[in-house]
Scaffold this motif. Structure first.
Motif, PDB file in Angstrom:
ATOM      1  N   ASP A  33       1.020  -1.098  -0.072  1.00  0.00           N
ATOM      2  CA  ASP A  33      -0.050  -0.050   0.068  1.00  0.00           C
ATOM      3  C   ASP A  33       0.662   1.457   0.054  1.00  0.00           C
ATOM      4  O   ASP A  33       1.943   1.227   0.555  1.00  0.00           O
ATOM      5  CB  ASP A  33      -0.876   0.150   1.411  1.00  0.00           C
ATOM      6  CG  ASP A  33      -1.755  -1.019   1.361  1.00  0.00           C
ATOM      7  OD1 ASP A  33      -2.100  -1.695   0.157  1.00  0.00           O
ATOM      8  OD2 ASP A  33      -2.591  -1.407   2.190  1.00  0.00           O
ATOM      9  N   LYS A  46       2.772   0.166 -12.057  1.00  0.00           N
ATOM     10  CA  LYS A  46       1.854  -0.732 -11.276  1.00  0.00           C
ATOM     11  C   LYS A  46       2.002  -0.594  -9.696  1.00  0.00           C
ATOM     12  O   LYS A  46       3.129  -0.545  -9.200  1.00  0.00           O
ATOM     13  CB  LYS A  46       2.418  -2.078 -11.654  1.00  0.00           C
ATOM     14  CG  LYS A  46       1.514  -3.093 -11.411  1.00  0.00           C
ATOM     15  CD  LYS A  46       1.811  -4.685 -12.020  1.00  0.00           C
ATOM     16  CE  LYS A  46       1.317  -5.585 -11.198  1.00  0.00           C
ATOM     17  NZ  LYS A  46       1.710  -6.992 -12.007  1.00  0.00           N
ATOM     18  N   VAL A  47       0.831  -0.653  -8.924  1.00  0.00           N
ATOM     19  CA  VAL A  47       0.643  -0.484  -7.553  1.00  0.00           C
ATOM     20  C   VAL A  47       0.227  -1.802  -7.263  1.00  0.00           C
ATOM     21  O   VAL A  47      -0.926  -2.068  -7.300  1.00  0.00           O
ATOM     22  CB  VAL A  47      -0.159   0.585  -7.240  1.00  0.00           C
ATOM     23  CG1 VAL A  47       0.014   0.696  -5.479  1.00  0.00           C
ATOM     24  CG2 VAL A  47       0.589   1.997  -7.517  1.00  0.00           C
ATOM     25  N   ASN A  50      -3.108  -0.644  -2.390  1.00  0.00           N
ATOM     26  CA  ASN A  50      -3.948   0.494  -2.596  1.00  0.00           C
ATOM     27  C   ASN A  50      -3.219   1.632  -2.535  1.00  0.00           C
ATOM     28  O   ASN A  50      -2.081   1.742  -1.981  1.00  0.00           O
ATOM     29  CB  ASN A  50      -4.650   0.488  -1.080  1.00  0.00           C
ATOM     30  CG  ASN A  50      -5.604  -0.542  -0.730  1.00  0.00           C
ATOM     31  OD1 ASN A  50      -6.483  -1.037  -1.761  1.00  0.00           O
ATOM     32  ND2 ASN A  50      -5.488  -1.059   0.388  1.00  0.00           N
ATOM     33  N   LEU A  51      -3.715   2.572  -3.201  1.00  0.00           N
ATOM     34  CA  LEU A  51      -2.868   3.898  -3.526  1.00  0.00           C
ATOM     35  C   LEU A  51      -3.786   5.076  -2.857  1.00  0.00           C
ATOM     36  O   LEU A  51      -4.956   5.329  -3.403  1.00  0.00           O
ATOM     37  CB  LEU A  51      -2.637   4.028  -5.015  1.00  0.00           C
ATOM     38  CG  LEU A  51      -1.920   5.492  -5.351  1.00  0.00           C
ATOM     39  CD1 LEU A  51      -0.853   5.718  -4.436  1.00  0.00           C
ATOM     40  CD2 LEU A  51      -1.644   5.492  -6.696  1.00  0.00           C
ATOM     41  N   ARG A  63      -1.423   0.824 -13.440  1.00  0.00           N
ATOM     42  CA  ARG A  63      -2.291  -0.149 -12.979  1.00  0.00           C
ATOM     43  C   ARG A  63      -2.391  -0.323 -11.267  1.00  0.00           C
ATOM     44  O   ARG A  63      -1.207  -0.152 -10.838  1.00  0.00           O
ATOM     45  CB  ARG A  63      -1.996  -1.670 -13.471  1.00  0.00           C
ATOM     46  CG  ARG A  63      -3.078  -3.121 -13.066  1.00  0.00           C
ATOM     47  CD  ARG A  63      -2.325  -4.305 -13.651  1.00  0.00           C
ATOM     48  NE  ARG A  63      -3.014  -5.217 -12.876  1.00  0.00           N
ATOM     49  CZ  ARG A  63      -4.075  -5.945 -13.504  1.00  0.00           C
ATOM     50  NH1 ARG A  63      -4.877  -5.624 -14.363  1.00  0.00           N
ATOM     51  NH2 ARG A  63      -4.692  -6.814 -12.584  1.00  0.00           N
ATOM     52  N   CYS A  64      -3.638  -0.429 -10.735  1.00  0.00           N
ATOM     53  CA  CYS A  64      -3.477  -0.592  -9.218  1.00  0.00           C
ATOM     54  C   CYS A  64      -4.350  -1.740  -8.876  1.00  0.00           C
ATOM     55  O   CYS A  64      -5.565  -2.036  -9.419  1.00  0.00           O
ATOM     56  CB  CYS A  64      -4.310   0.650  -8.828  1.00  0.00           C
ATOM     57  SG  CYS A  64      -4.484   0.780  -6.918  1.00  0.00           S
ATOM     58  N   LEU A  68      -8.083   2.832  -5.253  1.00  0.00           N
ATOM     59  CA  LEU A  68      -7.319   4.254  -5.293  1.00  0.00           C
ATOM     60  C   LEU A  68      -8.106   5.492  -4.679  1.00  0.00           C
ATOM     61  O   LEU A  68      -9.379   5.541  -5.219  1.00  0.00           O
ATOM     62  CB  LEU A  68      -7.362   4.315  -6.985  1.00  0.00           C
ATOM     63  CG  LEU A  68      -6.657   5.415  -7.832  1.00  0.00           C
ATOM     64  CD1 LEU A  68      -5.175   5.469  -7.156  1.00  0.00           C
ATOM     65  CD2 LEU A  68      -6.716   5.413  -9.157  1.00  0.00           C
ATOM     66  N   VAL A  81      -8.044  -0.182 -12.328  1.00  0.00           N
ATOM     67  CA  VAL A  81      -7.937  -0.264 -10.950  1.00  0.00           C
ATOM     68  C   VAL A  81      -8.921  -1.506 -10.840  1.00  0.00           C
ATOM     69  O   VAL A  81      -9.878  -1.540 -11.302  1.00  0.00           O
ATOM     70  CB  VAL A  81      -8.612   0.873 -10.446  1.00  0.00           C
ATOM     71  CG1 VAL A  81      -8.577   0.977  -8.994  1.00  0.00           C
ATOM     72  CG2 VAL A  81      -7.629   2.304 -11.036  1.00  0.00           C
TER      73      VAL A  81
END
Lengths: 243, 216
Positions: A33, A46-47, A50-51, A63-64, A68, A81
């Motif tokens: 996160d 890319k995460v 959570n962002l 891309r998450c 978000l 997402v």
């Protein structure tokens, strides 16, 4: 808490956590996160988590894997997402995908694909969309440049127009690429409800509200209105009920 | 048996209350009208949205009555059953109308009561007002206190106080029992329900009482 800033140029990865500014230029991966004042990505990012960010900018492919959450966000290119997006202000260009979107102001140009609901204060879209559930906003303004679909649309004022695509240059090319040249401009919804509704190129089972204008290219099974109804020549309304 | 909840179509809600589509959808977005109340049913003209009649009409009346007094975000905290205040630490539960003097015998500490504990006390006090004995009401308080998680989504959640009667060789045994669960709740025929509380209403009552206090 000390504000850490981090930049990835080229290719790299960073651990999740709390940051001031996170910049990715090239290709970057965030593991876990991430909370940031500012998140900026150009290229591919890319995460894996959570962002949460005050300011968010993504150009290219983003891309998450989680949710978000943004104050202000802008994305150009492709935004995916897996979870839900919550944003006070969000501007999208290109193609965007999420499970659900809630927030204040949402402006999108291109294509938007949402599995569940989109519930914002203002929704402005030029392009195409696919919304599995409810699209709700005080103001819904759509300019169709392709196929659009939502189970239900509801709000105070809803305006749907068939786009003219008289735009030149890059945007026109991009839209052509996204929707296919000459693709059909059409909105399909089960139910559309609002205090003021103006529709073009729309197919719906039920349109219900106060002041309603059914424009060219519409095919509506049933209209229920309390104040006024105008039906343009060439539009089909099978049943009209006042009251 | 209790009647199943009476439903009302969306259009009828608007006609009866005079609110606009814009307001209805805005209040839904804010959480003032819980998602769980939007019930989609098939009708001869296709899908239609219905609401639990009594709940939706009361909620809209509350919103209309309070909306000039409070900002909408504040109303969400006061009214929405899905937003549970977590930071409540109340020193004098008896001062809250849903608990009142009937709650005196149910208190178990002199310190601070959290929100779910206040809801539990309100259930117990209401049971006493409906004729339950303090010992039975205490059972109810115990079980509601433990339902803290469930209270965050109280739609269709009930708290029951019942009595089970068992006859064995001429001996009649009566034992009280309390439970919390989602409707429809079924009990065996040896049980008699003495008090049935709609937890959504209790939660709402406690919230409104807390909100009213906050404004001194």
């Amino acid at each position: 808490m000390g504000e850490r800033n981090v930049t990835i140029s080229g290719a790299g990865r960073i651990e999740g956590g709390s940051y001031g500014t996170v910049k990715i230029a090239g290709s970057g991966r965030v593991v876990g996160d991430l909370v940031a004042e500012e998140f900026k990505a150009a290229g591919s990012a890319k995460v894996e988590g959570n962002l949460k960010a005050q300011r968010f900018e993504a150009a290219g492919a983003f891309r998450c894997e989680g949710n978000l959450e943004l104050e202000e966000g802008e994305a150009a290119g492709s935004l995916k997402v897996v979870g839900r997006v919550r944003a006070k202000e969000l501007k999208l260009a290109g193609s965007a995908q999420a499970k659900g979107i809630t927030g204040g102001y949402l402006r999108a140009g291109g294509s938007l694909s949402v599995e569940e609901n989109v519930e914002v204060e203002i929704f402005r879209l030029m392009g195409a969309f696919e919304i599995g559930g409810l699209l709700s906003a005080d103001r819904v303004e759509v300019e169709l440049e392709g196929r659009a679909r939502a189970r239900e649309i509801g709000g105070e004022k809803i305006v749907v127009r068939a786009g003219q695509r008289s735009l030149g240059g890059f945007l026109s090319q991009a839209l052509g690429f996204l929707f296919g040249q000459g693709s059909h401009k059409e909105l399909v919804a089960e139910v559309i409800e609002g205090d003021e509704i103006e529709l073009e190129a729309t197919q719906a089972r039920l349109v219900r509200g106060g002041k309603i204008k059914i424009g060219p290219g519409c095919r509506i099974e049933r209209v229920e209105y309390t104040e006024t109804l105008e039906v343009a020549p060439g539009a089909v309304v099978k049943e009209e009920v006042k009251g | 048996m209790e009647q199943p909840e009476e439903l009302i179509p969306k259009k009828e809600v608007l006609r009866l209350t005079g609110i606009s589509y814009g307001q209805l959808y805005r209040w839904k977005r804010l959480g003032l009208i819980p998602e769980a109340w939007f019930i989609r049913r098939s009708t001869f003209t296709g899908q239609e949205t219905f609401f639990p009649r009594e709940k939706i009409l009361k909620r809209i009346a509350d919103i209309l009555r309070l909306k000039d007094e409070y900002p909408l975000e504040e109303l969400v905290r006061l009214l929405s059953p899905e937003v549970v205040p977590t930071e409540v630490a109340h020193l004098d539960p008896l001062a809250l109308a849903p608990i009142g003097p009937e709650g005196r015998e149910l208190l178990w500490k002199s310190g601070e009561y959290a929100f779910s504990e206040l809801v539990a006390l309100a259930c117990g006090a209401e049971a006493i007002r409906r004729g339950a004995k303090p010992g039975e009401a205490r059972l109810l308080v115990e079980v509601v206190r433990r339902a803290e998680e469930a209270l965050r989504a109280p739609t269709d959640l009930s708290a029951l106080l019942a009595e089970k009667t068992v006859e064995r060789e001429g001996l009649l045994l009566r034992a009280p029992l309390a439970l919390v669960g989602r409707e429809p709740l079924l009990l065996d025929p040896e049980c008699r329900i003495k008090v049935r509380l709609d937890l959504e209403k209790v939660v709402e009552g406690v919230k409104l009482a807390l909100g009213g206090e906050g404004r001194g």
